[in-house]
Design an enzyme around this catalytic site. Sequence first.
Site, PDB file in Angstrom:
ATOM      1  N   SER A  14       0.810  -1.231   0.000  1.00 59.60           N
ATOM      2  CA  SER A  14       0.000   0.000   0.000  1.00 59.60           C
ATOM      3  C   SER A  14       0.838   1.274   0.000  1.00 59.60           C
ATOM      4  CB  SER A  14      -0.956   0.054   1.201  1.00 59.60           C
ATOM      5  OG  SER A  14      -1.667  -1.125   1.314  1.00 59.60           O
ATOM      6  N   ASP A  71      -6.544  -1.242  -9.147  1.00 61.50           N
ATOM      7  CA  ASP A  71      -5.514  -0.310  -9.617  1.00 61.50           C
ATOM      8  C   ASP A  71      -5.771   0.138 -11.054  1.00 61.50           C
ATOM      9  OD1 ASP A  71      -3.727   0.439  -7.639  1.00 61.50           O
ATOM     10  OD2 ASP A  71      -2.799  -1.538  -7.623  1.00 61.50           O
ATOM     11  N   GLU A 148       5.187 -15.298  -3.758  1.00 59.53           N
ATOM     12  CA  GLU A 148       4.276 -15.306  -4.899  1.00 59.53           C
ATOM     13  C   GLU A 148       4.764 -14.504  -6.099  1.00 59.53           C
ATOM     14  OE1 GLU A 148       3.316 -14.769  -1.836  1.00 59.53           O
ATOM     15  OE2 GLU A 148       1.466 -15.856  -1.385  1.00 59.53           O
ATOM     16  N   LYS A 222      22.870   8.829   0.484  1.00 58.25           N
ATOM     17  CA  LYS A 222      23.059   7.494   1.051  1.00 58.25           C
ATOM     18  C   LYS A 222      22.273   6.455   0.218  1.00 58.25           C
ATOM     19  CE  LYS A 222      23.112   5.938   5.807  1.00 58.25           C
ATOM     20  NZ  LYS A 222      22.594   6.268   7.124  1.00 58.25           N
ATOM     21  N   CYS A 380     -27.105  -0.592 -10.062  1.00 57.53           N
ATOM     22  CA  CYS A 380     -27.161  -2.042 -10.284  1.00 57.53           C
ATOM     23  C   CYS A 380     -28.058  -2.724  -9.246  1.00 57.53           C
ATOM     24  CB  CYS A 380     -25.742  -2.607 -10.325  1.00 57.53           C
ATOM     25  SG  CYS A 380     -25.673  -4.131 -11.267  1.00 57.53           S
ATOM     26  N   HIS A 513     -22.857   0.452 -14.105  1.00 56.24           N
ATOM     27  CA  HIS A 513     -21.995   1.086 -13.100  1.00 56.24           C
ATOM     28  C   HIS A 513     -21.353   2.349 -13.675  1.00 56.24           C
ATOM     29  CE1 HIS A 513     -21.986  -2.099 -10.006  1.00 56.24           C
ATOM     30  NE2 HIS A 513     -22.211  -2.891 -11.036  1.00 56.24           N
ATOM     31  N   GLU A 515     -19.927   4.667 -12.205  1.00 52.13           N
ATOM     32  CA  GLU A 515     -18.734   5.093 -11.456  1.00 52.13           C
ATOM     33  C   GLU A 515     -17.428   4.711 -12.153  1.00 52.13           C
ATOM     34  OE1 GLU A 515     -20.857   2.746 -10.560  1.00 52.13           O
ATOM     35  OE2 GLU A 515     -19.971   1.157  -9.327  1.00 52.13           O
TER      36      GLU A 515
END
Length: 540
Positions: A14, A71, A148, A222, A380, A513, A515
């Site tokens: 995150s 994402d 993974e 550094k 929906c 949808h 959005e």
Amino acid sequence: MARYIFVTGGVVSSLGKGLSSASLGYLLKSQGYKVRIRKMDPYLNVDPGTMSPFQHGEVFVTDDGAETDLDLGHYERFTDISAKQSDNITTGRIYSDIIKKERKGGYLGKTVQVIPHVTDRIKEFIKKDITNEDFVICEIGGTIGDIESLPFLEAIRQFSNEIGRQKSLFIHLTLVPFMKSSDEIKTKPTQHSVKELRSIGIQPDIVICRSEQSIPIDQKRKISLFCNVSIENVIETVDVKTIYEAPISFFDQKLDKQVLKYFKIKSKRKPNLNPWKKITNTVLNTRKTIDIAIIGKYVNLKDAYKSLDEALIHGGIQNKVKINLIRIESDKLKLNNIRIKLKNASGILIPGGFGKRGTEGKIACIKYAREKKIPFLGICFGMQMAIIEFARNVLKINNAGSTELDKKIYPVIGLINEWSKDGVIIKGTDMDLGGTMRLGLYNAVLKNNSAIKNIYKLNKIKERHRHRYEVNNNLREKFEKKGLMFSGMSPDNKLPEIIELKNHPWFIGVQFHPEFKSRPLKPHPLFSSFIKASKSHYER
Ligand code: GLN
């Protein structure tokens, strides 16, 4: 040939890899380059379609009907480039393809292995469907050190080796924490993360350091020294006040400049940051706040309705109001406290959803919005619940319901076994749960003299769908006689796509949808209109 930019993350998850990739995508696109952004997810689900929003956040749906990682929503919102099915891959998808091929004898008796078979399949994905793109940004999900993600890292290492380092760039995003006790910024986690990456054979070219405060030059030196990157390629990203500041902040830190320099390209023109500056300004200086109630099952999980939250904010920006989301968990809603819960709501929204839990609470909230004339938007499942509410309480069909929730009801919402898309018949039943939905863009024709036509100012619209169940069109006349109009229909006039109430200031339900298509720089008209109506309700 396209240039490839691989984005990895280290230290913690995150960190905002998605937002960084999306901002870089915008900066490059805005300079006139053709950009694609892709995401590789290391989990074993074939796609996130069947994953719980509790665990994974929203499922983002693309124009071509792929159920993808959220994402991709960030990428679309920042770049306004529509993502495609071919832009998201998971370990599950790769293994499922490989196993299918193996069963068909496609490997001619060879031993099937991670290297080369899995890595080859990942490399195919990276290149797939790329034509004249100048840049392909590939984000690798997970954190360096996870078991993974190893095959993906190995694949991008090989890929870069094959196309050459001059055509491939590695960006590594890390955390540079601030230790209060010693009043110091710490670079060690970054050093270790890069060390880990180098042990797999990947030397990052740019390190983006996420930090709470600006990183002093000594600390940057550094990082440059230990991570083996030039000092200009140690880029800091200090927490922004609003995400819309991110493209501006990365431009100020010269991320795009360093990327172009790496590829030895001269910038065609300066990216246009004015629209981002404008909306950042609006967001930071807007005082007036209205409450919008969202009633759903996953409201307390931050990312479960990501695109929806964003679309409401976009509508707020357009109307110069701040949106305060009152998140109400539908199954905790008691029928006798709805009035109290919704007391301050200037608008009520029921989002998409699945399954029975909490539906009676949603239906009761819709009744409240309808009777008290509070602006209502049903998306929906929200639209399906509005149909049930109206059927029960106005048409007096007491047992009206959806076959998704209960079989022993009068089906005002039900399964259509087959429907046609581009001449292909898609089965709606008897299949695995994954891949049986109406997914992606479908047309809707808007009725004359409807609120919806006035909002879109178009006769025909294309919106993204993700559902199995449909409104039973046989009751249309009954609904319309009582004032609930089916104001948008599928082009063959069979599937109700939009409903609206006649005697109400703003009551709209949509089967799709909206959005997913709202952008900060291009707010969706439906959300702008909903927020405008909610603002008027507030000012009444
Ligand atoms: N569960 C409903 C259906 O499958 C609605 C889905 C949704 O809201 N996305 O039709």
